[in-house]
Design a protein around this motif. Sequence first.
Motif, PDB file in Angstrom:
ATOM      1  N   THR A 104       0.830  -1.214   0.000  1.00 35.65           N
ATOM      2  CA  THR A 104       0.000   0.000   0.000  1.00 35.65           C
ATOM      3  C   THR A 104       0.860   1.257   0.000  1.00 35.65           C
ATOM      4  OG1 THR A 104      -1.830  -1.088   1.120  1.00 35.65           O
ATOM      5  CG2 THR A 104      -1.708   1.316   1.312  1.00 35.65           C
TER       6      THR A 104
ATOM      7  N   VAL B  56      -7.235  -1.716  -4.839  1.00 36.31           N
ATOM      8  CA  VAL B  56      -6.265  -0.762  -5.374  1.00 36.31           C
ATOM      9  C   VAL B  56      -6.753  -0.183  -6.704  1.00 36.31           C
ATOM     10  CG1 VAL B  56      -3.918  -0.451  -6.203  1.00 36.31           C
ATOM     11  CG2 VAL B  56      -4.340  -1.905  -4.213  1.00 36.31           C
TER      12      VAL B  56
ATOM     13  N   LEU C   9      -5.634   5.187   0.313  1.00 32.65           N
ATOM     14  CA  LEU C   9      -5.604   3.735   0.096  1.00 32.65           C
ATOM     15  C   LEU C   9      -5.278   3.020   1.400  1.00 32.65           C
ATOM     16  CD1 LEU C   9      -5.721   1.303  -1.804  1.00 32.65           C
ATOM     17  CD2 LEU C   9      -3.297   1.628  -2.295  1.00 32.65           C
TER      18      LEU C   9
ATOM     19  N   THR D 252      -7.013  -0.282   2.879  1.00 29.35           N
ATOM     20  CA  THR D 252      -6.277  -1.508   3.181  1.00 29.35           C
ATOM     21  C   THR D 252      -6.509  -1.930   4.628  1.00 29.35           C
ATOM     22  OG1 THR D 252      -4.578  -0.907   1.578  1.00 29.35           O
ATOM     23  CG2 THR D 252      -3.993  -2.585   3.180  1.00 29.35           C
TER      24      THR D 252
ATOM     25  N   GLU E 134       1.064   4.165  -2.717  1.00 27.98           N
ATOM     26  CA  GLU E 134       0.746   5.559  -2.390  1.00 27.98           C
ATOM     27  C   GLU E 134       1.914   6.484  -2.719  1.00 27.98           C
ATOM     28  OE1 GLU E 134      -0.941   5.858   1.599  1.00 27.98           O
ATOM     29  OE2 GLU E 134      -2.910   5.924   0.624  1.00 27.98           O
TER      30      GLU E 134
END
Lengths: 193, 193, 193, 193
Positions: free
Chosen positions: B91, B165, B177, B181, B95
């Motif tokens: 993640t 995603v 995100l 997650t 990002e």
Amino acid sequence: MSELTTRQQEIVWSAISLIDEKGIQGLTIKNLAARMKFTEAAIYRHFKSKGQILAAIIDLFKSQTQSILTEKKQSTKTTPELLEDVLITYTKMFEENPAIVSVIFAEEIFQNESALKNSLMDIIESNEKFFNHIINQGQKKGEIRNDFDSMLAATSILGTFRLTVKKWKLNGFKYSLLNETKRLLVYFRVIFS
Amino acid sequence: MSELTTRQQEIVWSAISLIDEKGIQGLTIKNLAARMKFTEAAIYRHFKSKGQILAAIIDLFKSQTQSILTEKKQSTKTTPELLEDVLITYTKMFEENPAIVSVIFAEEIFQNESALKNSLMDIIESNEKFFNHIINQGQKKGEIRNDFDSMLAATSILGTFRLTVKKWKLNGFKYSLLNETKRLLVYFRVIFS
Amino acid sequence: MSELTTRQQEIVWSAISLIDEKGIQGLTIKNLAARMKFTEAAIYRHFKSKGQILAAIIDLFKSQTQSILTEKKQSTKTTPELLEDVLITYTKMFEENPAIVSVIFAEEIFQNESALKNSLMDIIESNEKFFNHIINQGQKKGEIRNDFDSMLAATSILGTFRLTVKKWKLNGFKYSLLNETKRLLVYFRVIFS
Amino acid sequence: MSELTTRQQEIVWSAISLIDEKGIQGLTIKNLAARMKFTEAAIYRHFKSKGQILAAIIDLFKSQTQSILTEKKQSTKTTPELLEDVLITYTKMFEENPAIVSVIFAEEIFQNESALKNSLMDIIESNEKFFNHIINQGQKKGEIRNDFDSMLAATSILGTFRLTVKKWKLNGFKYSLLNETKRLLVYFRVIFS
DNA sequence: GATGAATGAGGCTTCATTCAT
DNA sequence: AATGAATGAAGCCTCATTCAT
């Protein structure tokens, strides 16, 4: 949304199979004309531009999805049965026409044209909403456990199914997708109860 | 596999961002050169062909994945913690560099070049095997329920994460995100226990 | 005409063999540098331009031809022996270095650069004049029949020899050029007496 | 071998004249399109690739040669007359269309594409065989001396003619090739009797 | 002497599209 | 409905050459 002529439908399916075989870069007017066994210029009798062919492809998937979901929504089955019903219906659609897979799960292909990208997002959302709805109903009816967010479960079902189908494709459709889907349904039945 | 020069790395990252913005069709030597602020011909000092640039992109992701998985494999955390650790790592990577998403989850882009497609399949498989391994360990240790096939669970985790995603991307990276997650990890923790 | 350094000579011979193998279109600075195992830029240390390399090639042939003809001119042999001597000398030169053939008999290659084309014409003319001279002498000495124009005979000898050599090349140097030349000499001896 | 459309013929002749003027390196699609007064892309409506244009050029010469030789083969003339007839025919062909010379005698031009090089070799061979045949017949009929190998004589005729033509070209077509050919024929008539 | 990086021109080819027939 | 011919832009790539190091 607008109705397609027979010729237009032929072109759309040729385009889909072209994308399937050669990727989006293989979808050229020349290739398309060759596959249709007529001239490039002739394509323009039936579609104003290449963009409209792409739009027609998306439209086709959108309405197929909609009609499947609309039909299933009226079902009176239990939640697990309904989930099973929908995924099996999609599975059969893919097995009958594997080329679809190359397009419907490949949002990146349409990165360029944001109208089309949005349409594909709509398809994802419709499915998620549908799954969310039936899981939510199931939770209320006590058919499935209710200690998790139904929307996350919907994403999970769709995401897992998508990856399963994509793997099937990446492996050259070698094995039965139906079997995989059934194993998946067993898994979800266990997980959700 | 071979080491990249600084210039090559710059080109590779320009290529990734180009794919991110305009799709694979937007990755042209002309666009790439413009972004690098030098001539098309100059690209060819650094890569023999466009194909080699694509290969370098895949290679980059492959080795990134490998190094993450190799590192995590040596961890002594509990299964849920380990799962959390890996997904959070991915993640953060996404990002930090959202453009990656457009390429790493888009096998269709490389339909043409089967060597590259295979490499992307390898990445999927590595992840699946890893997830399978930790879940299996978790089941043995009694950390998570063991009434389901660990491989299916692995596919489920990966598929769900991928879709999460991808939705993030399709929505223009509007929301965090990391939050998504984390919600996902809670969901899996509930489901698996 | 100017003296060449060792490196320059190496480059010239690499260029000749490149033309031999891939035609004039294969003579590129890149190919040349690769063959010399150094950089393209390095070529420009030794020659100011590609044109000068071509010029050096022609120069080489011109001076080789000149030195052969000058030497033979001082011979005291009979006409048939002298003719034999010259053609055998050329034959040996070609057999030792077949790549020469691809360039020296291929005026078309230099169509572009008329200075070079003229140089090749000079080579042809030098040879023709030489043959004309010795045949003329032979006719005066009564060594060969004198009922034909010696200049035409010169053209005939050179033309026949050129075609013989070219066929040898087109056939991949499979057979002995020396044998062919000897058969040719027998033929001319018969014809001219 | 296949029939050419009018446009294709125009392109082929433009290509020949381009080679004539600027050498094989001057035969570019851009130059060709400019000469045809249309777009580069338009060339590709008529030929699939540059290679096919080159092939069409060779084909043209091959079939021209074949049809000349086939016609002459049926003649009932004496050997010297027949020889004269063929060389004069070629001479007129070259005088009408000098550009041909730059291609038909320039095997080196096609070093790259061995299929084309072979075709040019076939043309040489056809001519040699033809000359060999008529000389051999002449020798049997007692029309020409028979103390030499007819095949060598064939090579000699062809080689001498080629060089004569090439000199004519290298001199910018300044003088009459027909006169030269006639002088050559006289020479051969003397030599062979 | 030689390298590495860069350039501008140009190579061949394909793209989507148009238009007269 | 469909074709044949054409276009302008763009695709990937190689050319000879230059320049700073």
